[in-house]
Write a protein that holds these residues in place. Structure first.
Motif: not given
Length: 496
Positions: A234-237, A242, A261, A263, A414, A433-435
């Motif tokens: 994933y990618t951090k916002n 980005t 990011d 996970h 997301d 983004r991760y969820s």
């Protein structure tokens, strides 16, 4: 480096492969075809006069017992979590290793021979042999169950090589018809513990292929809760943009790149409900797509001969009035050395290990205007959707399959933009983004006669799926020598 000689389908070979992976041991794999009798060959006898697998060598040291191989491999590394150096803790692990080798293996093996090996050889099991062994097996299973009532793993809170050793003789427990329901702690440890370990899952394919051919020849497991666990990027916002640059320049030196990011996520085998997925609800669907075309390395031929097949396939499967195929990429591990941002030969790339979607709400219409300048505004006044057709080529996919994030679990918030910088233009993708709410699906062992359709842009905002996140991933059940994935990805625009 440790040299290991084995056939991954045998009980003790599987134990060693899973154990080496758990320990993080570097090794070189040498295949010994057990069912072809390679372990009895003159060359192998020189290595191991016992004619058993597995066997391992390290320089002039030869080790011929599976548990001894694991003990040796554990001592090669500095991390002692899985085989403690503390004498009392190590003694506890050793007693279970010896117990497995002296009594447990033999008892479980009776069930394996009668209910797995004999049917494989077209011979009926002998129930009298099972009846004779049952009291002994139940006695031993009771010992395990009592121990596991007190601890998560056999010797405490950390999995050790003893757990893998004791689990191995039960590695086909359903086919062996082992009565695990009588022993809830043993069943919990095996099903919810051992079988969820990535090192264990990686070794399942070879066992199924050799000993359960009916299971191995189907797509996936067809079981409702069959899952693997893998790391997704994933990618951090963050506050800054980005970006990815597809050429060298000073501006590319201090940017926020995607995929920062990672996970661990659960990925569910979707074959048990394959017909229920739709591009409008879930963002993807799976279809039969047979073709005789096979000149995949010739880009001009792909465009001239295969693109028309894709057009017809999508018109039938989506109901589109018109389909434009505008690009394709051949994915294979052969191209792994290529950078994601390489400017040339973009039709040949490695699988993308990044959670992303190919278009955004803005870049979709921009692409239509770029490709169909004179018609664009008229076409954009009606429904437009972008579809990627992902299809295996040449062989069944056995490594780095494609996973899709169910749109019903991924709200629009997301997704956020990844800015693509080219020499002559800028573009946009979505990254995610991760969820923990994300629901991931994959379809293992897809064949060249099948295809996944992914929706990467949808103009309608009436509640139907608009963008599907997807990524290739390292499947923990793939064998070390699995043939590299080869697939084609066709990018299209459908007009309704």
């Amino acid at each position: 480096m440790l040299e290991v000689y084995l056939d991954p389908c045998t009980v003790n070979s599987r134990k060693v492969l899973a154990g080496l992976d758990l320990l993080g041991t570097q090794y070189h794999f040498n295949y010994v075809d057990y069912f072809a009798g390679a372990h009895k060959s003159e060359d192998y006898k020189k290595l191991n006069p016992h004619c058993t697998v597995p066997c391992a060598t390290d320089d002039h040291c030869t080790i011929t017992e599976s548990n001894a191989i694991l003990q040796y491999a554990a001592d090669l590394g500095a991390d002692d979590r899985h085989y403690p150096k503390n004498l009392k803790k190590r003694a506890d692990v050793n007693r279970w290793l010896l117990w497995e080798g002296s009594v447990w293996f033999q008892s479980c093996y009776v069930y394996l021979v009668e209910y797995v090996v004999k049917p494989l050889l077209k011979t009926d099991p002998d129930e009298s042999i099972i009846e004779e062994q049952a009291p002994r097996w139940n006695q031993l299973a009771s010992i395990l169950d009592a121990q596991l009532a007190k601890t998560k793993w056999l010797t405490g809170d950390e999995v050790t090589i003893a757990d893998l050793a004791v689990a191995s003789p039960m590695h086909l427990h359903a086919a062996q018809r082992l009565p695990l329901d009588k022993y809830p702690n043993l069943k919990r440890w095996l099903v919810d513990g051992i079988e969820k370990l990535p090192c264990w899952q990686k070794t399942q394919g070879a066992v199924d292929k050799a000993l359960l051919p009916d299971r191995a020849t189907t797509n996936g497991s067809h079981e409702a809760n069959s899952q693997v666990h893998a790391t997704f990027k994933y990618t951090k916002n963050v506050e800054k943009l980005t970006e990815l640059y597809f050429y060298e320049c000073d501006a590319a030196k201090d940017i926020h790149e995607p995929g920062d990011d990672p996970h661990q996520v659960a990925v569910t085998d979707g074959w048990h409900r394959v017909k229920s997925f739709s591009t409008d609800t879930h963002g993807f669907s799976v279809h039969d797509f047979k073709t005789r075309y096979d000149k995949w390395q010739n880009d001009e031929s792909v465009r001239g001969s295969f693109y028309p097949e894709v057009v017809e396939f999508l018109r039938k499967s989506t109901g589109a009035k018109r389909v434009l195929v505008f690009d394709h990429t051949i994915r294979s591990k052969t191209n792994e050395a290529k950078k994601l941002t390489q400017e040339t030969n973009t039709s040949q790339r490695a699988p993308v290990m990044l959670v992303h979607c190919d278009y955004t709400s803005e870049s979709g219409p921009v692409r239509v205007r770029q490709l169909l300048k004179d018609e664009a505004e008229d076409l954009l006044s009606r429904r437009v959707a972008f579809f990627n057709v992902w299809k295996p080529i040449n062989r069944v996919v056995e490594e780095r399959p494609l996973a899709m994030c169910d749109v019903t679990s991924a709200p629009q918030d997301d997704f956020f933009k990844l800015h693509l910088r080219y020499r002559d233009r800028n573009g946009e993708n979505y990254v995610m983004r991760y969820s923990a709410q994300h629901k991931w699906w994959y379809f293992p062992k897809m064949t060249p006669d099948q295809a996944i359709v992914l929706k990467t842009y949808e103009s309608e905002t009436d509640g139907r799926a608009r963008f599907v996140g997807h990524t290739a991933f390292e499947d923990p059940t793939s064998l070390p020598d699995a043939p590299m994935r080869e697939s084609i990805e066709i990018r299209t625009i459908a007009f309704f």
